[in-house]
Design a protein around this motif. Structure first.
Motif, short mmCIF file in Angstrom:
data_model
loop_
_atom_site.label_atom_id
_atom_site.label_comp_id
_atom_site.label_asym_id
_atom_site.label_seq_id
_atom_site.Cartn_x
_atom_site.Cartn_y
_atom_site.Cartn_z
N ASN A 96 0.86 -1.19 0.00
CA ASN A 96 0.00 0.00 0.00
C ASN A 96 0.89 1.23 0.00
N ARG A 97 0.72 2.05 -1.02
CA ARG A 97 1.59 3.21 -1.20
C ARG A 97 0.82 4.52 -1.04
N LYS A 98 1.54 5.51 -0.54
CA LYS A 98 1.03 6.87 -0.48
C LYS A 98 2.14 7.76 -1.03
N HIS A 99 1.83 8.47 -2.11
CA HIS A 99 2.83 9.30 -2.79
C HIS A 99 4.06 8.50 -3.18
N GLY A 100 3.84 7.25 -3.61
CA GLY A 100 4.91 6.39 -4.08
C GLY A 100 5.69 5.67 -2.99
N VAL A 101 5.38 5.93 -1.74
CA VAL A 101 6.10 5.32 -0.62
C VAL A 101 5.21 4.24 0.01
N ILE A 102 5.79 3.08 0.29
CA ILE A 102 5.04 2.01 0.95
C ILE A 102 4.75 2.42 2.38
N VAL A 103 3.46 2.45 2.72
CA VAL A 103 3.05 2.83 4.08
C VAL A 103 2.59 1.62 4.90
N SER A 104 2.19 0.56 4.24
CA SER A 104 1.83 -0.69 4.91
C SER A 104 1.79 -1.78 3.85
N SER A 105 1.68 -3.01 4.32
CA SER A 105 1.59 -4.15 3.41
C SER A 105 0.51 -5.10 3.91
N ASP A 106 0.00 -5.91 3.00
CA ASP A 106 -1.04 -6.89 3.31
C ASP A 106 -0.46 -8.28 3.07
N PHE A 154 -5.69 -13.86 3.49
CA PHE A 154 -6.70 -12.83 3.80
C PHE A 154 -6.18 -11.41 3.60
N GLN A 155 -4.90 -11.28 3.24
CA GLN A 155 -4.28 -9.97 3.08
C GLN A 155 -4.43 -9.14 4.37
N ILE A 156 -3.84 -9.65 5.44
CA ILE A 156 -3.86 -9.02 6.76
C ILE A 156 -2.91 -7.82 6.73
N ASN A 157 -3.42 -6.65 7.11
CA ASN A 157 -2.68 -5.39 6.99
C ASN A 157 -1.68 -5.18 8.13
N SER A 158 -0.48 -4.74 7.75
CA SER A 158 0.62 -4.56 8.70
C SER A 158 0.46 -3.32 9.59
N TYR A 159 -0.35 -2.38 9.21
CA TYR A 159 -0.56 -1.22 10.08
C TYR A 159 -1.49 -1.59 11.23
N TRP A 160 -2.58 -2.27 10.90
CA TRP A 160 -3.58 -2.57 11.92
C TRP A 160 -3.40 -3.89 12.63
N TRP A 161 -3.00 -4.95 11.92
CA TRP A 161 -3.21 -6.29 12.45
C TRP A 161 -1.97 -7.12 12.73
N CYS A 162 -0.84 -6.81 12.11
CA CYS A 162 0.37 -7.61 12.34
C CYS A 162 1.59 -6.70 12.25
N GLN A 213 8.55 -3.20 9.38
CA GLN A 213 8.80 -2.09 8.44
C GLN A 213 7.76 -0.98 8.56
N THR A 214 6.54 -1.35 8.89
CA THR A 214 5.45 -0.39 8.97
C THR A 214 5.57 0.43 10.25
N HIS A 271 -1.45 -9.47 17.32
CA HIS A 271 -0.25 -9.88 18.07
C HIS A 271 0.53 -10.95 17.32
N LYS A 272 0.75 -10.72 16.03
CA LYS A 272 1.45 -11.68 15.19
C LYS A 272 2.49 -10.98 14.33
N ASN A 273 3.51 -11.73 13.93
CA ASN A 273 4.44 -11.29 12.92
C ASN A 273 3.75 -11.51 11.57
N CYS A 274 3.80 -10.55 10.69
CA CYS A 274 3.10 -10.67 9.40
C CYS A 274 3.57 -11.87 8.58
N ASN A 275 4.84 -12.23 8.70
CA ASN A 275 5.35 -13.38 7.95
C ASN A 275 4.69 -14.69 8.37
N ASP A 276 4.09 -14.72 9.57
CA ASP A 276 3.36 -15.92 10.01
C ASP A 276 2.17 -16.22 9.12
#
Length: 149
Positions: free
Chosen positions: A62-72, A76-84, A88-89, A97-102
């Motif tokens: 997920n990019r804002k002005h060309g910069v990655i601000v979060s990833s899914d 289920f495409q779990i978002n790194s800002y809210w859920w894992c 980097q985010t 309470h999980k590592n996104c790579n899980d």
């Protein structure tokens, strides 16, 4: 011999998987998603189809002005800002309470638990744009016809 067995089990869990639709429907139903928070199994499968195309190894940026601000992450495409936490985010909430790579392997048990957590929030499935744009307020009754569930 025991080491070989342990390694094969670890590799099976650690490797990504692309599910077939009906196979996934059975797994989701077996994990209590059919009717969870009033969402039918067809809604869950539709969500996964449009978010990750059934791929446990999917990552969306997920990019804002060309910069990655979060990833899914994951099926289920779990978002790194809210859920894992992806390490980097910035200012991650990590509500599952999980590592996104899980969420990038063939064992989707933790993915399902986190998806349940997402749906319990006020947004429900509207948290996912794939569901919002392709599944919400649509007749999905035919969606799983060929699965014979």
């Amino acid at each position: 011999m025991k080491i070989l067995l342990i390694l094969s089990v670890l590799l099976a869990v650690a490797t990504p998987k692309v599910y077939q639709k009906c196979e996934l429907a059975r797994v989701l139903r077996g994990n209590g998603l059919d009717g969870f928070h009033r969402y039918s199994l067809a809604n869950w499968v539709c969500l996964v189809q449009y978010e990750s195309n059934y791929n446990t190894n999917a990552i969306g940026r997920n990019r804002k002005h060309g910069v990655i601000v979060s990833s899914d992450y994951g099926i289920f495409q779990i978002n790194s800002y809210w859920w894992c936490n992806d390490g980097q985010t910035l200012n991650t909430r990590n509500r599952c309470h999980k590592n996104c790579n899980d969420f990038l392997n063939s064992d989707i048990t933790d993915d399902i638990e986190c998806a349940k957590r997402v749906v319990r929030d006020p947004q429900g499935m509207y948290a996912w744009y794939g569901w919002q744009n392709n599944c919400a307020n649509r007749d999905l009754s035919h969606f799983l016809d060929e699965c014979h569930l």
